[in-house]
Scaffold this motif. Structure first.
Motif, PDB file in Angstrom:
ATOM      1  N   LEU A 137      37.372  50.780 -45.167  1.00 64.15           N
ATOM      2  CA  LEU A 137      38.727  50.861 -45.703  1.00 64.15           C
ATOM      3  C   LEU A 137      39.757  50.612 -44.601  1.00 64.15           C
ATOM      4  CD1 LEU A 137      40.724  51.519 -47.974  1.00 64.15           C
ATOM      5  CD2 LEU A 137      40.429  53.952 -47.444  1.00 64.15           C
ATOM      6  N   ILE A 138      39.529  51.174 -43.425  1.00 60.08           N
ATOM      7  CA  ILE A 138      40.439  50.960 -42.296  1.00 60.08           C
ATOM      8  C   ILE A 138      40.483  49.487 -41.920  1.00 60.08           C
ATOM      9  CG2 ILE A 138      40.725  51.396 -39.814  1.00 60.08           C
ATOM     10  CD1 ILE A 138      39.678  54.275 -40.386  1.00 60.08           C
ATOM     11  N   ASP A 139      39.319  48.858 -41.824  1.00 62.30           N
ATOM     12  CA  ASP A 139      39.252  47.452 -41.418  1.00 62.30           C
ATOM     13  C   ASP A 139      39.905  46.506 -42.415  1.00 62.30           C
ATOM     14  OD1 ASP A 139      38.016  47.860 -38.995  1.00 62.30           O
ATOM     15  OD2 ASP A 139      35.985  47.600 -39.780  1.00 62.30           O
ATOM     16  N   PHE A 140      40.135  46.950 -43.628  1.00 63.34           N
ATOM     17  CA  PHE A 140      40.726  46.112 -44.673  1.00 63.34           C
ATOM     18  C   PHE A 140      42.209  45.844 -44.428  1.00 63.34           C
ATOM     19  CE2 PHE A 140      42.527  45.497 -48.983  1.00 63.34           C
ATOM     20  CZ  PHE A 140      41.764  44.408 -49.384  1.00 63.34           C
ATOM     21  N   ARG A 151      37.838  56.301 -29.593  1.00 58.47           N
ATOM     22  CA  ARG A 151      36.638  55.479 -29.444  1.00 58.47           C
ATOM     23  C   ARG A 151      36.248  54.793 -30.747  1.00 58.47           C
ATOM     24  NH1 ARG A 151      32.705  59.301 -25.658  1.00 58.47           N
ATOM     25  NH2 ARG A 151      34.216  59.579 -23.964  1.00 58.47           N
ATOM     26  N   ILE A 152      35.603  53.644 -30.591  1.00 62.81           N
ATOM     27  CA  ILE A 152      35.095  52.886 -31.735  1.00 62.81           C
ATOM     28  C   ILE A 152      33.572  52.812 -31.692  1.00 62.81           C
ATOM     29  CG2 ILE A 152      35.007  50.602 -32.794  1.00 62.81           C
ATOM     30  CD1 ILE A 152      37.902  50.207 -32.024  1.00 62.81           C
ATOM     31  N   GLU A 153      33.016  52.427 -30.552  1.00 63.50           N
ATOM     32  CA  GLU A 153      31.578  52.233 -30.433  1.00 63.50           C
ATOM     33  C   GLU A 153      30.815  53.514 -30.783  1.00 63.50           C
ATOM     34  OE1 GLU A 153      28.278  50.535 -27.228  1.00 63.50           O
ATOM     35  OE2 GLU A 153      30.406  50.653 -26.673  1.00 63.50           O
ATOM     36  N   GLY A 154      29.922  53.378 -31.731  1.00 64.91           N
ATOM     37  CA  GLY A 154      29.134  54.511 -32.168  1.00 64.91           C
ATOM     38  C   GLY A 154      29.741  55.266 -33.339  1.00 64.91           C
ATOM     39  N   TYR A 155      30.998  54.920 -33.675  1.00 65.28           N
ATOM     40  CA  TYR A 155      31.709  55.625 -34.754  1.00 65.28           C
ATOM     41  C   TYR A 155      32.260  54.652 -35.793  1.00 65.28           C
ATOM     42  CZ  TYR A 155      31.517  59.312 -31.254  1.00 65.28           C
ATOM     43  OH  TYR A 155      31.084  60.229 -30.324  1.00 65.28           O
ATOM     44  N   GLU A 156      31.737  53.432 -35.804  1.00 73.31           N
ATOM     45  CA  GLU A 156      32.281  52.373 -36.651  1.00 73.31           C
ATOM     46  C   GLU A 156      32.323  52.743 -38.131  1.00 73.31           C
ATOM     47  OE1 GLU A 156      30.398  50.358 -33.046  1.00 73.31           O
ATOM     48  OE2 GLU A 156      29.929  52.027 -34.412  1.00 73.31           O
ATOM     49  N   ALA A 157      31.311  53.441 -38.621  1.00 74.06           N
ATOM     50  CA  ALA A 157      31.270  53.780 -40.050  1.00 74.06           C
ATOM     51  C   ALA A 157      32.439  54.662 -40.460  1.00 74.06           C
ATOM     52  CB  ALA A 157      29.949  54.485 -40.379  1.00 74.06           C
ATOM     53  N   ASP A 158      32.930  55.467 -39.520  1.00 75.15           N
ATOM     54  CA  ASP A 158      34.019  56.398 -39.827  1.00 75.15           C
ATOM     55  C   ASP A 158      35.390  55.877 -39.418  1.00 75.15           C
ATOM     56  OD1 ASP A 158      32.176  58.236 -40.801  1.00 75.15           O
ATOM     57  OD2 ASP A 158      31.911  59.196 -38.858  1.00 75.15           O
ATOM     58  N   VAL A 159      35.463  55.053 -38.359  1.00 73.18           N
ATOM     59  CA  VAL A 159      36.781  54.669 -37.818  1.00 73.18           C
ATOM     60  C   VAL A 159      37.048  53.175 -37.875  1.00 73.18           C
ATOM     61  CG1 VAL A 159      36.686  56.652 -36.274  1.00 73.18           C
ATOM     62  CG2 VAL A 159      36.034  54.404 -35.394  1.00 73.18           C
ATOM     63  N   GLY A 160      36.076  52.375 -38.312  1.00 74.13           N
ATOM     64  CA  GLY A 160      36.286  50.941 -38.376  1.00 74.13           C
ATOM     65  C   GLY A 160      35.958  50.244 -37.073  1.00 74.13           C
ATOM     66  N   THR A 161      36.159  48.944 -37.058  1.00 70.44           N
ATOM     67  CA  THR A 161      35.796  48.136 -35.887  1.00 70.44           C
ATOM     68  C   THR A 161      36.972  47.391 -35.278  1.00 70.44           C
ATOM     69  OG1 THR A 161      35.257  46.228 -37.294  1.00 70.44           O
ATOM     70  CG2 THR A 161      33.471  47.781 -36.807  1.00 70.44           C
ATOM     71  N   ARG A 162      38.036  47.215 -36.028  1.00 69.29           N
ATOM     72  CA  ARG A 162      39.153  46.387 -35.576  1.00 69.29           C
ATOM     73  C   ARG A 162      40.293  47.232 -35.026  1.00 69.29           C
ATOM     74  NH1 ARG A 162      41.633  44.422 -39.987  1.00 69.29           N
ATOM     75  NH2 ARG A 162      42.881  43.096 -38.622  1.00 69.29           N
ATOM     76  N   THR A 163      41.015  46.637 -34.061  1.00 70.29           N
ATOM     77  CA  THR A 163      42.242  47.245 -33.529  1.00 70.29           C
ATOM     78  C   THR A 163      43.225  46.122 -33.249  1.00 70.29           C
ATOM     79  OG1 THR A 163      40.930  48.944 -32.401  1.00 70.29           O
ATOM     80  CG2 THR A 163      43.242  48.741 -31.765  1.00 70.29           C
ATOM     81  N   THR A 164      44.408  46.200 -33.805  1.00 72.88           N
ATOM     82  CA  THR A 164      45.439  45.201 -33.487  1.00 72.88           C
ATOM     83  C   THR A 164      46.458  45.752 -32.498  1.00 72.88           C
ATOM     84  OG1 THR A 164      46.854  45.840 -35.353  1.00 72.88           O
ATOM     85  CG2 THR A 164      45.196  44.139 -35.767  1.00 72.88           C
TER      86      THR A 164
END
Length: 309
Positions: A137-140, A151-164
């Motif tokens: 939902l975040i990545d959308f 942090r993102i690595e290791g937590y992608e399912a909860d926090v997403g993968t993208r950052t602008t």
């Protein structure tokens, strides 16, 4: 004559049906003024409660030619610890001149338009993000704003993968890739942060000139506006997270908020850390006031607040 009237009635009913069917995607009525954006509801539309706090004329980002008022500069010096003995006795203009040796003089921002809906996800660092599964939902969203060392690595399912955009103050700077804008929150500004070879540039990987378009600096007048108008001067100054949230209200037409607030025991801990210090609070930041304002914005339908599970 009767047939003509019947045809007109059928056409009107068809148009009305289409409008109702598409209401979840975009408002439709006959007749209507052109919307300010392509969202279901635009943030900038007049609302007495919201407009008492929201001031679109305040520029979120500092530019090379911006003239800061004396009141705003004095607030900045005192609230953000610029007046300490170890800080240099520089004028605002001297600080700005040094800063824009390597930072783009005027940040490029996407303005509202009836042809688009600008969506923002503001991702805080609260432990409430654990096992939330908010990542997709975040990545959308179009714009994804994170804070400090989130942090993102290791937590992608909860926090997403993208950052602008990543909002940081110099002491909390982390490595950035070339797709992420550094949004610098100018707390505790010291001369060394603005010079070539500084610790900030080493940590973020920024290089003078080539990466200058990736750097934005929050306007001290904007920071003061958030403290005075949104937080009613509670606490010494706003948290980085709350600054990012109000920034999103100025940048986007629809805002979603994730990862804010204390855990069930009242501890303000991070999702990537094991809590060691019990009863961890927010220090100089008015955490409870900020959280209540986020809840109020959600209740007023000015943003969507995802509280975790």
């Amino acid at each position: 004559m009767m047939k003509s009237k019947e045809k007109a009635l059928i056409v009107l009913l068809c148009v009305t049906t289409i409008c109702v069917s598409w209401r979840g995607y975009r408002p439709c009525s006959l007749p209507q003024d052109k919307s300010l954006c392509a969202c279901e509801r635009c943030l900038s539309e007049d609302d007495p409660w919201f407009m008492k706090r929201f001031n679109k004329s305040v520029e979120p980002f500092l530019s090379a030619n911006y003239n800061l008022s004396e009141d705003a500069f004095n607030w900045w010096k005192v609230s953000c610890k610029l007046a300490r003995k170890q800080s240099l006795n520089l004028t605002f203009r001297q600080i700005v001149d040094r800063l824009f040796l390597t930072v783009l003089p005027s940040p490029d921002l996407l303005e509202s338009s009836p042809d688009r809906c600008r969506t923002c996800a503001v991702v805080g660092n609260s432990v409430n993000l654990r096992r939330s599964h908010y990542g997709p939902l975040i990545d959308f969203h179009d714009v994804i704003i994170r804070m400090n060392a989130g942090r993102i690595e290791g937590y992608e399912a909860d926090v997403g993968t993208r950052t602008t955009h990543r909002v940081m103050y110099p002491e909390s700077s982390v490595d950035l890739d070339n797709t992420t804008h550094l949004v610098l929150a100018p707390f505790k500004i010291l001369k060394r942060y603005w010079l070539p070879g500084s610790r900030l540039k080493k940590q973020t990987g920024l290089k003078p000139n080539s990466d200058s378009q990736q750097v934005m600096v929050l306007n001290p007048a904007f920071m003061r506006y958030v403290h005075h108008m949104w937080l009613k001067k509670k606490g010494k100054y706003p948290s980085t997270g709350f600054l990012a949230l109000v920034l999103a209200l100025h940048m986007c037409d629809e805002v979603s908020v994730f990862g804010y607030g204390a855990d069930s025991d009242g501890n303000w801990s991070h999702y990537w850390e094991k809590l060691r210090k019990k009863k961890l609070k927010t220090g100089a930041h008015p955490g409870d006031t900020e959280y209540r304002m986020i809840q109020e914005l959600d209740e007023q339908q000015k943003l969507r607040f995802y509280t975790g599970f």
